[in-house]
Design an enzyme around this catalytic site. Structure first.
Site, PDB file in Angstrom:
ATOM      1  N   GLY A  46       0.991  -1.310   0.057  1.00 51.79           N
ATOM      2  CA  GLY A  46       0.446  -0.302   0.123  1.00 51.79           C
ATOM      3  C   GLY A  46       0.708   1.023   0.032  1.00 51.79           C
ATOM      4  N   GLU A 195       0.128 -15.348  -9.213  1.00 52.79           N
ATOM      5  CA  GLU A 195      -1.025 -15.592  -8.654  1.00 52.79           C
ATOM      6  C   GLU A 195      -2.455 -16.318  -9.557  1.00 52.79           C
ATOM      7  OE1 GLU A 195       0.645 -11.474  -5.832  1.00 52.79           O
ATOM      8  OE2 GLU A 195      -1.161 -11.516  -7.506  1.00 52.79           O
ATOM      9  N   GLY A 231       3.242  -9.107 -17.148  1.00 53.00           N
ATOM     10  CA  GLY A 231       5.081  -9.201 -17.346  1.00 53.00           C
ATOM     11  C   GLY A 231       5.357  -8.264 -18.553  1.00 53.00           C
ATOM     12  N   GLY A 234       2.006  -7.376 -21.306  1.00 53.73           N
ATOM     13  CA  GLY A 234       1.463  -6.596 -21.238  1.00 53.73           C
ATOM     14  C   GLY A 234      -0.184  -7.260 -19.824  1.00 53.73           C
ATOM     15  N   ASP A 263       3.271  -2.915  -7.679  1.00 45.85           N
ATOM     16  CA  ASP A 263       2.102  -1.637  -7.111  1.00 45.85           C
ATOM     17  C   ASP A 263       2.299  -0.344  -7.264  1.00 45.85           C
ATOM     18  OD1 ASP A 263       2.563  -3.400  -5.038  1.00 45.85           O
ATOM     19  OD2 ASP A 263       4.022  -3.280  -4.586  1.00 45.85           O
TER      20      ASP A 263
END
Length: 314
Positions: A46, A195, A231, A234, A263
């Site tokens: 964050g 993920e 990555g 795109g 992030d």
């Protein structure tokens, strides 16, 4: 629209890290490795998101935990950077993360520690402080790993509390904490292809498989949209109710470090969304910011001029 007239953007980081980065000629086992002088910077999901938003001309308030001598150094670094935010004291010691570049191979090795054990009360104070800053129409970005002791419902709680304040919520997490958050229905979920593959239990080696996994997640939850970073390939964006997955190519940059690139991607996407840009424009901005950070070294904010130039060229 001026920055002051935009809805507030608040980020929450329960497990920040003091990022230490260096490089060596070559990484080999069982030898002393003579490193370059280290870079020491305040990192964590964050906080990196807020750093990106501010660097691109927006306003964001990071809420984060700090503890011990490492935490004090962390807080001081953010203050010197002009991004003090709201530090929430905890009893444990703020963690460190280490990145080592291998110049001979162009590789980067990242060592990430679990973080201090936190209490339920410390987690609640951190989330309450973030939610208190929200206003109707605002945006809460909750991202990063959860430290030991944190309830797995932390991100799901963030989504529910943001909704109660009339604000939107973006989540960047993984594992069971993400699964619970999906059920709460965040407006945006950011994932990497790795993920997403772990979440769905599939090898997502083709566009067709990726699109199917994205639609499966949307159909099985009340998530508003999923942004997928790919990555060098795109990024993709799947939106609830839309059959077509939006895709955008990556920007050609010489990658030097991946620390904070995801992030920056999320921060730019949220900022452009709050600014009223189209989803396509937000996705291009996200790719531009992620590429700008990947072309840098250490935990750094993307250069606004580079991001805006890439946006125009994209």
């Amino acid at each position: 629209m001026s920055t002051s007239s935009l809805p507030p953007i608040v980020t929450v980081t329960l497990n920040p890290a003091l990022d230490v980065s260096t490089s060596v000629d070559r990484v080999v086992s069982r030898h002393k490795l003579r490193c370059d002088a280290p870079r020491v910077e305040a990192g964590g999901g964050g906080v990196n998101v807020a750093r990106t938003i501010v660097a691109l001309g927006g306003a964001a308030t990071p809420v984060y935990t700090v503890g011990g001598l490492t935490g004090e150094r962390y807080r001081l670094l953010l203050h010197q950077e002009g991004l003090p935010g709201v530090p929430i004291p905890i009893g444990g010691e703020t963690r460190e993360s280490i990145s080592v570049g291998d110049r001979s191979q162009g590789d980067q090795y990242r060592f990430v520690f679990p973080g201090p054990t936190v209490t339920a009360e410390e987690c609640r104070r951190c989330l309450d402080a973030a939610v208190e800053l929200l206003r109707p129409g605002g945006y809460l970005v909750a991202s990063g790993s959860l430290p030991p002791g944190a309830p797995e419902s932390f991100y799901a709680d963030a989504v529910r509390l943001a909704k109660q304040r009339g604000a939107r919520c973006a989540i960047d997490a993984y594992g069971s904490a993400l699964t619970l958050a999906l059920a709460a229905g965040p407006d945006l979920v950011k994932q990497s292809v790795r993920e997403l593959g772990e979440l769905t239990g599939r090898e997502l080696s083709t566009i067709e498989l990726q699109d199917a996994a994205l639609h499966e997640l949307l159909d099985g939850s009340s998530v508003g949209a999923i942004a997928l970073s790919l990555g060098a390939a795109g990024a993709a964006l799947a939106i609830r109710g839309e059959a077509q997955v939006l895709r955008a190519p990556a920007f050609p940059v010489a990658e030097r470090s991946t620390v904070g690139a995801g992030d920056a991607f999320l921060g730019a996407f949220v900022l452009r969304t709050v600014q009223g840009r189209s989803t396509g424009e937000a996705l291009r901005a996200a790719l531009a910011a992620g590429s700008a950070v990947a072309a840098s070294v250490g935990t750094t904010a993307p250069h606004r001029e580079l991001v805006e130039r890439l946006e125009r060229e994209g």
